[in-house]
Design an enzyme around this catalytic site. Structure first.
Site, PDB file in Angstrom:
ATOM      1  N   CYS A 113       4.611  -4.028  11.239  1.00  0.00           N
ATOM      2  CA  CYS A 113       3.412  -3.210  11.003  1.00  0.00           C
ATOM      3  C   CYS A 113       3.635  -2.032  10.076  1.00  0.00           C
ATOM      4  O   CYS A 113       2.994  -1.925   9.037  1.00  0.00           O
ATOM      5  CB  CYS A 113       2.869  -2.638  12.313  1.00  0.00           C
ATOM      6  N   HIS A 174      -0.687   3.957  12.263  1.00  0.00           N
ATOM      7  CA  HIS A 174       0.736   3.598  12.413  1.00  0.00           C
ATOM      8  C   HIS A 174       1.634   4.063  11.272  1.00  0.00           C
ATOM      9  O   HIS A 174       2.647   3.423  10.976  1.00  0.00           O
ATOM     10  CB  HIS A 174       0.891   2.076  12.617  1.00  0.00           C
TER      11      HIS A 174
END
Ligand code: NAG
Ligand code: NAG
Length: 565
Positions: A113, A174
């Site tokens: 990610c 993130h």
């Protein structure tokens, strides 16, 4: 069919005695596919027609199109109907593909990610922004860590904003939060070009949802507390019977050690969700820990409101789904509805949400002037199966392995682009493309000039999508495993072969020629890398109490719920 032929040769080569799923390890040169079959050619009339419509829609408004960029977390390429799934229902996403262009060799810049998203936002390999780890962890899991997307980086949102676009990120970020204090927000989406943010700063983890187990706590589960307890009780019993004699000097340190471990485990178990799983509206924490209840519905509502507020001006929406990462969740109306347990329910809810966004564009009358993009941050989490056999991860179709590997299953993601009237409909393109391509594509369409003081690895997708060129500009793509170059993909300019070399054991006759060409590309590429601070160093991913975002106080475990959406 071409894709079919391509895929079976891939399966054959990748499985031919080469099984090694160890993600940074192994192996050789693979011919990914021989795509000699005839390419679909646009006639000049079609091409001119499209150019004309394109020019019209650019000049009509005197501005570039709006952008709705959609990223699903951990979605597998094999989960979507338009990529061949027959049992999961994704009618809205399939419709997007029908009305637009489907990329079948769309490659995420990293199989995890954080680095993949950094590359997506900046159009650059994550190693350039310091978001490719040299240490143990390739992603952030602690909100009070100081690493993140540096202010030196330029995102597509920033470029669009400078061109007068209203910009919003709904969902997962993130890419860090704070640098020096718990409210400096140096890595926050608001600092990277997004006017409006509603979502989570870190990621959805099992720890975030009660009853789903925990990531950090799992480490503690390996400590055999029970056996240690039984052994100690037995010793005490034998001591009491006078069979053995133990001194407290011996036992006390052991007891203290075990007690400390237990206390640490318990605090992680109970505190982690409050510290790392929170929902923010801009820079305010509105729910800590966040509840997954109706979360996708709430995010969808936020996105619709953003579109409604800004339909009169150019806008860029980045809708970054928190699903379908574990811990899985789905709203009540989707639970138990799919054929693929909770995972399938979550995908179907994602599809519903995509449908709502498209419906809103239609209602607002801006569909024709909006470029829509849908992708996943990397391959599905292959092999994420519970002890009872329930499948938590998605499906990467015929592609080997998944998330965290550079096998095709880890990096080959859906890539769908729709811009009615400008891009052709129902078209499939097999050329190598990257999620880094969105940066230059958005920059160009928004009328922004690209930063010229740095390397940009992405390439403008429009000529390929519109059929103005037949070949992608990506002759080489580099597949990093965190900070380490794991494999290279080469599509020689004069051939339709696609080679992928994992650095190590040679097993094909052309090995030296292929590695030679790739080595030269690596040298050129490496020369463009400059030293940047490692945002994922131990010091930058560790918990720093003074960085802890908290909507009450630490002693109250940072609890609140004032989300009014
Ligand atoms: C979730 O949404 C449903 C349907 O809109 C509603 O009935 C339910 O109360 C919501 N749950 C929460 C916790 O808001
Ligand atoms: C469709 O997706 C589900 C869920 O990931 C998977 O289990 C199934 O094998 C896929 N089906 C096909 C035909 O690809």
């Amino acid at each position: 069919m071409k894709v079919q032929k391509f895929e079976s040769s891939l399966v054959k080569t990748e499985q031919g005695g080469l099984r090694n799923d160890n993600h940074c390890g192994s192996i050789l040169v693979i011919l990914l596919g021989d795509m000699l079959e005839e390419k679909m050619r646009c006639t000049w009339i079609m091409l001119l027609g499209q150019l004309f419509v394109g020019a019209m829609s650019l000049s009509r408004e005197g501005k570039g199109p709006n952008f709705v960029l959609i990223m699903v977390d951990d979605l597998g390429i094999g989960d979507l109907g338009c990529y061949g799934n027959t049992t999961l229902r994704t009618p809205n996403i399939d419709q997007l593909a029908k009305d637009g262009v489907k990329l079948t060799q769309h490659i995420a810049a990293a199989p995890l990610c954080t680095p993949s998203r950094a590359a997506f936002m900046t159009g650059r390999y994550p190693i350039r922004s310091g978001l490719a780890s040299r240490g143990l962890m390739g992603v952030f899991i602690i909100s009070a860590a100081s690493g993140g997307l540096s202010m030196q980086e330029v995102t597509f949102a920033q470029l669009a904003k400078q061109q007068g676009y209203a910009t919003s990120l709904i969902g997962k970020w993130h890419l860090g939060l704070n640098c020096n204090q718990s409210d400096d927000f140096c890595h926050h989406p608001n600092r990277h070009g997004f006017d409006y943010f509603y979502g989570i700063a870190v990621t959805n983890l099992r720890d975030c949802q009660p009853g789903h187990g925990t990531v950090l706590f799992n480490a503690f589960k390996h400590i055999p507390f029970k056996s240690i307890g039984v052994a100690m009780a037995t010793m005490v019993f034998l001591h009491a019977l006078g069979i053995i004699s133990i001194t407290w000097k011996l036992v006390l340190p052991l007891v203290l050690f075990v007690a400390t471990l237990a206390a640490l485990g318990a605090s992680i178990y109970f505190i982690f969700p409050y510290f790392n799983c929170f929902l923010m509206r801009n820079q305010e924490i509105v729910e800590q820990p966040f509840s997954s209840e109706n979360l996708t519905q709430r995010m969808t509502r936020e996105a619709i409101q953003f579109l409604q507020r800004n339909s009169e001006r150019p806008f860029l929406l980045f809708f970054s789904f928190i699903q379908v990462h574990t811990a899985l969740f789905a709203s009540a109306r989707f639970r138990g509805r799919s054929q693929h347990s909770l995972y399938g329910d979550a995908v179907e809810e994602v599809d519903w949400s995509v449908g709502k966004l498209m419906e809103t564009l239609d209602l607002l009358g801006v569909s024709e002037n909006t470029l829509v993009y849908l992708t996943s941050d990397h391959g599905a989490h292959h092999g994420d199966v519970s002890s009872s056999g329930e499948v938590y991860g998605g499906w990467n179709g015929i592609y080997k392995a998944g998330k965290s590997t550079n096998w095709e299953g880890g990096i080959r993601v859906p890539g769908i682009l729709r811009w009615s009237g400008v891009l052709p409909g129902n078209k499939s393109i097999d050329e190598p493309t990257s999620n880094m391509d969105i940066f230059p594509t958005v920059a160009k369409l928004a009328g922004a000039s690209m930063p010229d003081d740095r390397e940009i690895d992405g390439r403008d997708l429009m000529p390929l999508l519109r059929g103005e060129v037949e070949r992608s500009e990506h002759e080489f793509l580099f597949h990093y495993c965190n900070a380490y170059l794991n494999a290279v993909r080469w599509r020689p300019l004069n051939s339709d072969s696609i080679w992928k070399a994992f650095f190590f054991t040679p097993e094909v006759p052309d090995f030296h020629a292929i590695i030679g060409a790739m080595q030269q590309a690596v040298t050129r590429h490496t020369r463009t890398l400059v030293d940047v601070p490692d945002q994922l160093s131990l010091g930058n991913i560790a918990w720093k109490p003074w960085l802890q975002p908290c909507c009450s106080t630490l002693s109250q475990l940072c609890r609140c719920n004032r989300d009014d959406s």
